[in-house]
Design an enzyme around this catalytic site. Structure first.
Site, PDB file in Angstrom:
ATOM      1  N   GLY A   1       0.840  -1.214   0.000  1.00 56.18           N
ATOM      2  CA  GLY A   1       0.000   0.000   0.000  1.00 56.18           C
ATOM      3  C   GLY A   1       0.861   1.243   0.000  1.00 56.18           C
ATOM      4  O   GLY A   1       2.063   1.168  -0.271  1.00 56.18           O
ATOM      5  N   ASN A   2       0.276   2.389   0.276  1.00 53.65           N
ATOM      6  CA  ASN A   2       1.056   3.625   0.399  1.00 53.65           C
ATOM      7  C   ASN A   2       0.401   4.551   1.417  1.00 53.65           C
ATOM      8  O   ASN A   2      -0.663   4.221   1.957  1.00 53.65           O
ATOM      9  CB  ASN A   2       1.234   4.299  -0.965  1.00 53.65           C
ATOM     10  CG  ASN A   2      -0.093   4.719  -1.574  1.00 53.65           C
ATOM     11  OD1 ASN A   2      -0.796   5.554  -1.024  1.00 53.65           O
ATOM     12  ND2 ASN A   2      -0.454   4.114  -2.707  1.00 53.65           N
TER      13      ASN A   2
END
Ligand code: CTP
Length: 403
Positions: A212-213
């Site tokens: 993810g980020n």
């Protein structure tokens, strides 16, 4: 969320029996989040007390140019009041006050404020049926409509005189709905649909892990609010986020992965007039997703990644006359890279974030952007709250729609 949230509403009360209903009006405006100030004509205080209205509106009630009982009294500035208001509602509006408004008479604070107000003015007449039908009253209505004021017509029913007919002030709930609808209709994006992507995407590695980020989704949700405040219907396709949309014109469609986002965006693109892709979509995802949790064995683990589909680019190919806005997050050769993306993805506008600017980009509540339009006009904005940046982006879009 009502379109009236955070709006400054000035309520003018004139001397009619329906003045008792103005207490409900104040409550309704406060309930939808508006800031309310009340001005009364001196005679209207015989029908409803300033104390009740100031308690409900949480503001002092004004009725004369100077408070004669207060030795330190200051002049009640009708010009300032008129400028403060985003809208001025006169309810109930008596035949007497309407006639004075039509002729420019300003012998009380309410009338002087009316003459100073630059905002939209609504009036809700309330009077006996013969007064309502009298040619002189009809003339006042016509003159006021000619000034651009908006009448909220009286309704039929039992009147204070005991007679039954037209002349009853519209019910407070209906007055509020009337104003909300009227404001919506006058907004520049009324009738338009805006599609927005927001937040990160999560690309599964196995049932419990993902890539993810740090995108919070805040920028996308702020743009959604700004677009809805301009009257647009908004659909946000959002990756995992804590952000919530409260506006009644916004629908949120939650998704997880880049591929889910791609599908959801393509399902809604046809119905949209404007698409703003602010999501931080993963560029790569694991080539294989393990269906069972990966056990730790060796000292290293190799994941093979493959490219996700570029949603923005795919829309650029089918956009026709829709307006398409992309984001670019860059660390070097920022302008050059952003203009390249603008051209190669067939965008109308690109919003550039430079990670070299303090306070810009992911996570925080501020952002600093440069906006480049399809004619390569470059506008640099200062560091601002994301709420304000969202307004700047929508203003750039409005400029393109007007051009
Ligand atoms: N975007 C998208 N789909 C992807 C990747 C990005 O729709 N799979 C969109 C983003 O929402 C953003 C824009 O593309 O509006 C730019 O994203 P960015 O990561 O800055 O650029 P890329 O085109 O991915 O190029 P690069 O990573 O090489 O800079």
């Amino acid at each position: 969320m009502s379109i009236l949230k955070d709006k400054n509403v000035l309520l003018g009360i004139t001397a009619g029996i329906a003045a008792y209903k103005s207490t409900s009006l104040v409550r309704l405006f406060v309930k939808v989040g508006a800031n309310v100030k009340v001005i009364m004509t001196p005679a209207s205080k015989d029908f409803v007390t300033p104390l009740t209205l100031s308690t409900l509106s949480k503001n002092p009630v004004l009725s004369s140019f100077i408070d004669e009982e207060d030795e330190n009294a200051v002049w009640n500035n009708h010009v300032e009041l008129g400028l403060w208001a985003d809208l001025f509602l006169i309810a109930p509006a008596t035949a007497n006050s309407l006639s004075k408004m039509a002729s420019g008479n300003s012998d009380n604070l309410l009338l002087a404020t009316y003459l100073s107000a630059k905002c939209p003015v609504y009036f809700a007449p309330a009077m006996d049926l013969d007064m309502y039908k009298h040619q002189s009253t009809i003339n006042s209505f016509e003159i006021l409509k000619g000034f651009g004021n908006i009448i909220i017509p009286a309704v039929s029913g039992e009147l204070a005189s005991g007679l039954v007919g037209e002349g009853r002030m519209a019910e407070p709930e209906n007055i509020l709905t009337f104003i909300e609808k009227d404001i919506l209709q006058s907004l520049p994006l009324n009738g338009k649909q805006v599609l927005i992507t927001a937040g990160p995407t999560y690309e599964a590695i196995d049932p419990v892990r993902f890539i993810g980020n740090h995108s919070s989704g805040k920028m996308g949700f702020e743009i959604a609010n700004a677009a809805a405040n301009l009257g647009a219907k908004v659909v946000i396709i959002s990756g995992p986020t804590h952000e919530k949309a409260e506006h009644s014109l916004i629908t949120v469609i939650p998704v997880q992965s880049a591929s889910d986002m791609y599908d959801a965006v393509h399902n809604h693109f046809n119905d949209s007039d404007i698409a703003i892709l602010s999501a931080a979509v993963a560029d790569y995802k694991p080539k294989k997703v393990s269906i069972i949790k990966i056990k730790k064995k060796d000292s290293t683990l190799q994941l093979e990644l493959e490219k996700t589909k570029d949603i923005l680019e795919s829309l650029g190919k089918i956009k026709q006359n829709k307006l398409l806005v992309g984001f670019a997050l860059e660390t070097n050769d920022e302008l050059e890279n952003a203009i390249k993306k603008l051209k190669s993805k067939n965008l109308d506008l690109i919003v550039l974030n430079s990670l070299n600017d303090k306070g810009a980009g992911f996570g925080g509540t501020t952002n600093k952007v440069t906006i480049i339009n399809k004619n390569e006009t470059i506008t640099n904005y200062s560091l601002k709250s994301k709420t304000e940046v969202a307004k700047d982006i929508m203003n750039e879009i409005l400029k393109l729609l007007d051009a």
